[in-house]
Design a protein around this motif. Structure first.
Motif, PDB file in Angstrom:
ATOM      1  N   TRP A 195       0.861  -1.178   0.000  1.00 43.22           N
ATOM      2  CA  TRP A 195       0.000   0.000   0.000  1.00 43.22           C
ATOM      3  C   TRP A 195       0.896   1.226   0.000  1.00 43.22           C
ATOM      4  CZ3 TRP A 195      -0.711   4.023   3.644  1.00 43.22           C
ATOM      5  CH2 TRP A 195      -1.836   4.850   3.411  1.00 43.22           C
ATOM      6  N   GLN A 243      -3.108   3.774  -2.600  1.00 47.21           N
ATOM      7  CA  GLN A 243      -3.095   2.825  -3.706  1.00 47.21           C
ATOM      8  C   GLN A 243      -2.659   1.447  -3.223  1.00 47.21           C
ATOM      9  OE1 GLN A 243      -0.319   4.634  -6.470  1.00 47.21           O
ATOM     10  NE2 GLN A 243      -1.972   5.727  -7.528  1.00 47.21           N
ATOM     11  N   ASP A 244      -3.371   0.419  -3.702  1.00 48.86           N
ATOM     12  CA  ASP A 244      -2.994  -0.970  -3.445  1.00 48.86           C
ATOM     13  C   ASP A 244      -2.353  -1.544  -4.704  1.00 48.86           C
ATOM     14  OD1 ASP A 244      -4.015  -1.681  -0.708  1.00 48.86           O
ATOM     15  OD2 ASP A 244      -5.865  -0.903  -1.586  1.00 48.86           O
ATOM     16  N   TRP A 245      -1.173  -2.144  -4.552  1.00 48.69           N
ATOM     17  CA  TRP A 245      -0.437  -2.737  -5.654  1.00 48.69           C
ATOM     18  C   TRP A 245      -0.210  -4.221  -5.372  1.00 48.69           C
ATOM     19  CZ3 TRP A 245       1.853   0.105  -9.874  1.00 48.69           C
ATOM     20  CH2 TRP A 245       1.601   1.485  -9.823  1.00 48.69           C
ATOM     21  N   SER A 247      -6.164  -0.984  -7.015  1.00 48.65           N
ATOM     22  CA  SER A 247      -7.230  -0.100  -6.531  1.00 48.65           C
ATOM     23  C   SER A 247      -6.620   1.165  -5.951  1.00 48.65           C
ATOM     24  CB  SER A 247      -8.085  -0.794  -5.458  1.00 48.65           C
ATOM     25  OG  SER A 247      -7.334  -1.041  -4.293  1.00 48.65           O
ATOM     26  N   GLU A 248      -7.411   2.217  -5.904  1.00 47.36           N
ATOM     27  CA  GLU A 248      -6.978   3.444  -5.246  1.00 47.36           C
ATOM     28  C   GLU A 248      -8.182   4.158  -4.656  1.00 47.36           C
ATOM     29  OE1 GLU A 248      -4.914   5.973  -7.950  1.00 47.36           O
ATOM     30  OE2 GLU A 248      -6.362   5.752  -9.555  1.00 47.36           O
ATOM     31  N   LYS A 249      -7.925   4.923  -3.579  1.00 46.42           N
ATOM     32  CA  LYS A 249      -9.032   5.551  -2.855  1.00 46.42           C
ATOM     33  C   LYS A 249      -8.526   6.790  -2.121  1.00 46.42           C
ATOM     34  CE  LYS A 249     -12.443   4.531   0.775  1.00 46.42           C
ATOM     35  NZ  LYS A 249     -12.917   3.477   1.727  1.00 46.42           N
ATOM     36  N   ASN A 271       0.972   5.730  -1.511  1.00 47.51           N
ATOM     37  CA  ASN A 271       0.166   6.895  -1.854  1.00 47.51           C
ATOM     38  C   ASN A 271       0.659   7.513  -3.150  1.00 47.51           C
ATOM     39  OD1 ASN A 271      -1.802   7.605   0.530  1.00 47.51           O
ATOM     40  ND2 ASN A 271       0.103   6.920   1.489  1.00 47.51           N
ATOM     41  N   ASP A 272      -0.253   8.136  -3.897  1.00 46.75           N
ATOM     42  CA  ASP A 272       0.082   8.588  -5.245  1.00 46.75           C
ATOM     43  C   ASP A 272       1.153   9.671  -5.264  1.00 46.75           C
ATOM     44  OD1 ASP A 272      -1.528  10.597  -4.186  1.00 46.75           O
ATOM     45  OD2 ASP A 272      -2.525  11.026  -6.090  1.00 46.75           O
ATOM     46  N   LEU A 310      -1.155  -1.887 -10.244  1.00 44.23           N
ATOM     47  CA  LEU A 310      -2.112  -1.137  -9.435  1.00 44.23           C
ATOM     48  C   LEU A 310      -3.474  -1.818  -9.507  1.00 44.23           C
ATOM     49  CD1 LEU A 310      -2.865   1.418  -7.785  1.00 44.23           C
ATOM     50  CD2 LEU A 310      -3.329   2.559  -9.970  1.00 44.23           C
ATOM     51  N   ARG A 319       6.469   4.592  -6.840  1.00 43.38           N
ATOM     52  CA  ARG A 319       5.496   3.915  -7.719  1.00 43.38           C
ATOM     53  C   ARG A 319       6.151   3.445  -9.012  1.00 43.38           C
ATOM     54  NH1 ARG A 319       1.928   6.801  -9.786  1.00 43.38           N
ATOM     55  NH2 ARG A 319       2.489   8.901  -9.085  1.00 43.38           N
ATOM     56  N   VAL A 321      -4.185  10.067  -1.898  1.00 42.03           N
ATOM     57  CA  VAL A 321      -4.861   8.995  -2.627  1.00 42.03           C
ATOM     58  C   VAL A 321      -4.071   7.718  -2.372  1.00 42.03           C
ATOM     59  CG1 VAL A 321      -5.568   8.089  -4.876  1.00 42.03           C
ATOM     60  CG2 VAL A 321      -5.727  10.550  -4.413  1.00 42.03           C
TER      61      VAL A 321
END
Length: 310
Positions: A264, A299-301, A285-287, A266-267, A283, A273, A297
């Protein structure tokens, strides 16, 4: 300065080290050269004989005899290189890693004994003097990737991970102490209860100081490992340290049988990344969220460990 000055210093330092090792048999049951080979194998992500010969300036025949002995003793395994089938990749077995770990522990105790005789106020001056010697006798070159060592954490290193994560992310992104609290819990959980066969921490060391870290820990999902707390000090960036740390994590997770590696982030961490993408993470999902005093934001990778890059 004269030749005699250098020879005199060399005799002095040799006597200091010899006195510390008196009766301890620091390298037993191995020779100094054999111990150096074990050390290099323990701190590389897979090497071949040519790499070792170059790194240690050893005669090919002498190195071959050492590796043959190690193989007979069950310390190393050889396999075809993934990049060059003409070469053989050399890796430590569990027994070999245990032997290297014992030698490393003895060396740390020996150096720790020496350092304990130096008053704390004098240690920065000693470190600077040692760096000066290395810089001058090393033709004044800047540190290169070959000067970076990946190792397991020693006393104080887990605390360093917490301190540097908190300070670095506060300086670069303005994150508050909520992030330090999160990192402290992650590190405390690892320190208090972890499986050394399935979980590991790497410290990147340059010139005797930690400059990077990463963790590989079990995730809640079966067969899944999680990469955590990747960090590289600003003054050590550009040496491929982040790439080596992520690579070590991927290789370890695959080697011990995990099916996938997740993380996990962040953008705003754009460099990290890009690094994850190069190592085959995708990637998923992102939230948006509000954490650490900032709007982010998350992000799950995910990285599949059974196939190639996705």
């Amino acid at each position: 300065m004269t030749v005699q000055d250098i020879r005199s210093f060399n005799r002095f330092y040799t006597n200091v080290i010899g006195a510390l090792d008196y009766g301890r048999h620091l390298y037993a049951p191995y020779t100094l050269t054999e111990s150096r080979v074990l050390y290099e194998l323990a701190h590389s992500q897979g090497a071949d004989a040519a790499d070792l010969r170059t790194e240690l300036s050893l005669d090919s025949g002498y190195l071959s005899r050492i590796l043959n002995k190690f193989e007979q003793d069950g310390l190393v395994e050889r396999a075809p290189s993934e990049t060059d089938p003409r070469r053989r990749r050399i890796t430590l077995t569990t027994r070999g890693r245990d032997a290297a770990g014992l030698l490393d522990e003895r060396a740390r105790e020996t150096v720790g004994t020496l350092l304990a005789t130096v008053p704390p106020a004098d240690r920065p001056r000693l470190a600077e003097a040692m760096r000066t010697v290395r810089t001058i006798l090393g033709d004044g070159r800047s540190p290169g990737p070959e000067d970076v060592v990946l190792r397991e954490p020693g006393p104080g290193d887990l605390g360093w991970i917490v301190q540097r994560n908190a300070a670095l992310y506060a300086a670069e992104y303005g994150w508050n102490t909520d992030y330090e609290s999160l990192v402290a819990r992650i590190v405390a959980d690892f320190a208090g209860d972890h499986d050394p066969h399935l979980e590991r921490v790497w410290i990147a060391e340059l010139d005797g100081r930690p400059v990077g870290c990463v963790m590989c820990v079990r995730d809640d999902a079966p067969g899944t490992a999680r990469l955590r707390l990747l960090l590289v000090e600003p003054d050590a960036r550009g040496l491929g340290i982040g790439d080596r740390l992520v690579g070590a994590c991927v290789d370890f997770a695959r080697g011990v049988g995990y099916r996938e590696l997740v993380l996990w982030t962040n953008d705003v961490l754009s460099a990290a990344r890009r690094l994850y993408q190069r190592h085959g993470f995708v990637l998923v999902s992102e939230k948006p969220h509000r954490s650490f005093g900032a709007d982010l934001v998350g992000q799950d990778w995910r990285r599949d460990l059974h196939g190639g890059h996705e």
